[in-house]
Design an enzyme around this catalytic site. Structure first.
Site, PDB file in Angstrom:
ATOM      1  N   CYS A 164       0.709  -1.151  -0.162  1.00 25.99           N
ATOM      2  CA  CYS A 164      -0.163  -0.043   0.069  1.00 25.99           C
ATOM      3  C   CYS A 164       0.681   1.337   0.046  1.00 25.99           C
ATOM      4  O   CYS A 164       0.274   2.373  -0.136  1.00 25.99           O
ATOM      5  CB  CYS A 164      -0.796   0.094   1.232  1.00 25.99           C
ATOM      6  N   HIS A 220      -8.844   3.796  -1.499  1.00 23.14           N
ATOM      7  CA  HIS A 220      -7.553   3.123  -1.408  1.00 23.14           C
ATOM      8  C   HIS A 220      -7.403   2.405  -2.387  1.00 23.14           C
ATOM      9  O   HIS A 220      -7.219   1.292  -2.506  1.00 23.14           O
ATOM     10  CB  HIS A 220      -7.470   2.501  -0.090  1.00 23.14           C
TER      11      HIS A 220
HETATM   12  C1  LIG Z   1     -15.221  -3.343   4.364  1.00 20.83           C
HETATM   13  C2  LIG Z   1     -15.409  -4.321   3.185  1.00 20.83           C
HETATM   14  C3  LIG Z   1     -15.425  -5.875   3.618  1.00 20.83           C
HETATM   15  C4  LIG Z   1     -16.923  -4.141   2.278  1.00 20.83           C
HETATM   16  O1  LIG Z   1     -16.958  -5.166   1.464  1.00 20.83           O
HETATM   17  P1  LIG Z   1     -18.431  -5.641   0.605  1.00 20.83           P
HETATM   18  O2  LIG Z   1     -19.318  -5.833   2.006  1.00 20.83           O
HETATM   19  O3  LIG Z   1     -17.990  -6.783  -0.257  1.00 20.83           O
HETATM   20  O4  LIG Z   1     -19.045  -4.355   0.031  1.00 20.83           O
HETATM   21  P2  LIG Z   1     -19.261  -4.200  -1.485  1.00 20.83           P
HETATM   22  O5  LIG Z   1     -17.932  -4.008  -2.135  1.00 20.83           O
HETATM   23  O6  LIG Z   1     -19.880  -5.406  -1.872  1.00 20.83           O
HETATM   24  O7  LIG Z   1     -20.171  -2.908  -1.296  1.00 20.83           O
HETATM   25  C5  LIG Z   1     -21.513  -2.804  -0.786  1.00 20.83           C
HETATM   26  C6  LIG Z   1     -21.881  -1.512  -0.486  1.00 20.83           C
HETATM   27  O8  LIG Z   1     -21.067  -1.065   0.807  1.00 20.83           O
HETATM   28  C7  LIG Z   1     -20.323   0.023   0.358  1.00 20.83           C
HETATM   29  N1  LIG Z   1     -18.821  -0.109   0.781  1.00 20.83           N
HETATM   30  C8  LIG Z   1     -17.966  -0.927   0.317  1.00 20.83           C
HETATM   31  N2  LIG Z   1     -17.006  -0.641   1.119  1.00 20.83           N
HETATM   32  C9  LIG Z   1     -17.144   0.030   2.153  1.00 20.83           C
HETATM   33  C10 LIG Z   1     -16.347   0.808   3.333  1.00 20.83           C
HETATM   34  N3  LIG Z   1     -15.268   0.183   3.469  1.00 20.83           N
HETATM   35  N4  LIG Z   1     -17.023   1.774   3.840  1.00 20.83           N
HETATM   36  C11 LIG Z   1     -18.320   2.233   3.590  1.00 20.83           C
HETATM   37  N5  LIG Z   1     -18.972   1.650   2.483  1.00 20.83           N
HETATM   38  C12 LIG Z   1     -18.643   0.730   1.914  1.00 20.83           C
HETATM   39  C13 LIG Z   1     -20.314   0.201  -1.116  1.00 20.83           C
HETATM   40  O9  LIG Z   1     -19.963   1.402  -1.617  1.00 20.83           O
HETATM   41  C14 LIG Z   1     -21.765  -0.399  -1.385  1.00 20.83           C
HETATM   42  O10 LIG Z   1     -22.670   0.646  -1.233  1.00 20.83           O
HETATM   43  P3  LIG Z   1     -23.897   0.641  -2.337  1.00 20.83           P
HETATM   44  O11 LIG Z   1     -24.290  -0.637  -1.999  1.00 20.83           O
HETATM   45  O12 LIG Z   1     -24.610   1.596  -1.684  1.00 20.83           O
HETATM   46  O13 LIG Z   1     -23.218   0.837  -3.842  1.00 20.83           O
HETATM   47  C15 LIG Z   1     -14.303  -3.932   2.025  1.00 20.83           C
HETATM   48  O14 LIG Z   1     -14.327  -2.898   1.501  1.00 20.83           O
HETATM   49  C16 LIG Z   1     -13.112  -4.355   2.664  1.00 20.83           C
HETATM   50  O15 LIG Z   1     -12.441  -5.739   2.959  1.00 20.83           O
HETATM   51  N6  LIG Z   1     -12.181  -3.427   2.872  1.00 20.83           N
HETATM   52  C17 LIG Z   1     -10.817  -3.369   3.415  1.00 20.83           C
HETATM   53  C18 LIG Z   1      -9.785  -3.360   2.337  1.00 20.83           C
HETATM   54  C19 LIG Z   1      -8.546  -3.796   2.631  1.00 20.83           C
HETATM   55  O16 LIG Z   1      -8.152  -4.417   3.423  1.00 20.83           O
HETATM   56  N7  LIG Z   1      -7.747  -2.972   2.135  1.00 20.83           N
HETATM   57  C20 LIG Z   1      -6.383  -3.244   2.426  1.00 20.83           C
HETATM   58  C21 LIG Z   1      -5.714  -2.237   3.761  1.00 20.83           C
HETATM   59  S1  LIG Z   1      -4.211  -2.477   4.593  1.00 20.83           S
END
Ligand SMILES: CC(C)(COP(=O)(O)OP(=O)(O)OC[C@H]1O[C@@H](n2cnc3c(N)ncnc32)[C@H](O)[C@@H]1OP(=O)(O)O)[C@@H](O)C(=O)NCCC(=O)NCCS
Length: 385
Positions: A83, A331
């Site tokens: 990252c 990100h």
């Molecule tokens: C949080 C997380 C599990 C959500 O994944 P998900 O449940 O599959 O979400 P989706 O991509 O299917 O999106 C579903 C909805 O949630 C929203 N959404 C997705 N991630 C979000 C987040 N992090 N915060 C707020 N809203 C989020 C989307 O915009 C979408 O909204 P919509 O239905 O109005 O369009 C995923 O974003 C994640 O794992 N994030 C961490 C990424 C990471 O690890 N990065 C590395 C860092 S070191």
């Protein structure tokens, strides 16, 4: 050492986008070149960061970007640092320019992730952990940061509301950033009720998976400036930490961030109190609190309370993540470190929405973390006089 300046910036919108990774990268690069007012042929080297090009069957994108810019003969270097790839690419360009080896360089970071579903992206990202100790045992990045959050809560009494206040602040700032992935304000109730991702971290503690690209044109003092608006790079430092968090003495901070901060302050010839605002790596809300304590803006265990009190709001004592941060701006891995610098640049030149413009953008810092801190970059910038 020669002085180095950021003379042009480019950034696509972050989010789930229709374009391919290469289209996004080229778009950001062209925007940065246009803003800088240079001709593409002035670029002597291109530094490109990308982590998951393999998902689009595309590695070694530097020559493709340079060809699209009409400078196929210019050398390029591909850089991956999880990252923190964007700021690692920036650091390489800074070294080349400050040493006088080159006068002008282009830095690009991009990522395309939205063709994958969350489980696939989670598995890909876990490859940036220590595979034989962490990844192979099923640990994910939400899981690793959840361990850090649990330790911070246990040792310092950090509360869910404190973590929530990071998210609420960054979501609020994101609503005033037209390029942010999530442009939606949230309140504490929404935060607290959001589903658990890896306990104690919830949906609104987590950054989303985003597509996007960002780019910078950098030039050293030997370049013949023609009135370009620019900001000065005061220092660019990198450091590391033990790759596996089980090997660390503490889980509540990132040693590489502490080391890189000291190196960056020393090289810049300033003290921490001179920093007026910062963009920090809030991949999860706990990461922002650890960043604030590792850098030294707040004493250990006190960043949560300070955030709850509004001290890190865009109009607070030390504005943090006025862009919306990784939490709301998004990100796209390798674009992130460069996008942080775009925010510092735009703040210093008063180019952002007044609702998130910091009042004294004189010296700004960026903090960008690779994985759980195996790689960390700290960069410091000053408004050019
Ligand atoms: C949080 C997380 C599990 C959500 O994944 P998900 O449940 O599959 O979400 P989706 O991509 O299917 O999106 C579903 C909805 O949630 C929203 N959404 C997705 N991630 C979000 C987040 N992090 N915060 C707020 N809203 C989020 C989307 O915009 C979408 O909204 P919509 O239905 O109005 O369009 C995923 O974003 C994640 O794992 N994030 C961490 C990424 C990471 O690890 N990065 C590395 C860092 S070191």
């Amino acid at each position: 050492m020669k002085k180095v300046y950021v003379i042009g910036t480019g950034m696509t919108k972050f989010g789930k986008l229709d374009q391919s990774g290469r289209e996004l990268a080229i778009q950001a690069a062209k925007e940065a070149i246009q803003e800088s007012g240079i001709a593409s042929r002035d670029i002597e080297s291109t530094y490109v960061s990308n982590a998951f090009g393999i998902g689009e069957n595309q590695l070694h994108i530097g020559p493709i970007i340079n060809s699209a810019l009409g400078i196929p003969e210019v050398p390029s270097l591909s850089i991956e640092s999880a990252c923190s790839g964007g700021s690692a690419a920036f650091n390489q360009a800074y070294i080349a320019l400050s040493s006088g080896y080159y006068k002008v360089a282009l830095v690009v970071g991009y990522e395309k992730l939205s063709m994958n579903k969350t489980p696939e992206n989670t598995r890909y990202f876990a490859m940036a952990s220590d595979h034989w100790y962490e990844g192979i045992n099923g640990v994910t990045f939400p899981g690793l940061y959840a361990l850090m959050a649990s330790a911070h809560m246990h040792l310092y009494g950090t509360t869910e509301e404190m973590l929530g206040s990071v998210s609420i602040k960054n979501h609020r700032n994101g609503t005033f950033n037209p390029k942010a992935h999530l442009q939606k304000a949230i309140d504490m109730e929404t935060y607290l009720k959001s589903p658990i991702v890896a306990s104690p971290l919830k949906l609104y503690d987590s950054c989303p998976f985003s597509d996007g690209a960002s780019a910078l044109v950098l030039a050293n003092e030997d370049f013949n400036f023609e009135g370009q608006e620019r900001i000065e790079v005061l220092s660019s430092a990198r450091a590391g930490s033990r790759a596996t968090i089980q090997d660390r003495e503490e889980l509540t901070g990132i040693p590489g961030a502490q080391i890189a901060t000291q190196k960056a302050l020393k090289a810049a010839g300033i003290e921490l109190k001179d920093i007026s605002f910062a963009e920090v790596h809030d991949c999860f809300t706990i990461a922002e609190l650890m960043a604030l304590e590792d850098i030294g803006f707040f004493r250990k265990g006190e960043a949560g309370k300070a955030t709850l009190e509004g001290q890190t709001a865009f109009d607070g004592k030390i504005p943090i993540n006025s862009s919306g941060g990784l939490k709301a701006k998004g990100h796209p891995i390798s674009a992130t470190g460069i996008a942080q610098i775009v925010e510092i640049h735009d703040q210093m030149l008063y180019k952002v929405d007044p609702h998130r413009q910091v009042s004294n953008p004189s010296i700004g810092l960026t903090h960008n973390v690779g994985a759980t801190g195996g790689s960390v970059s700290i960069n410091i910038f000053r408004r050019s006089r």
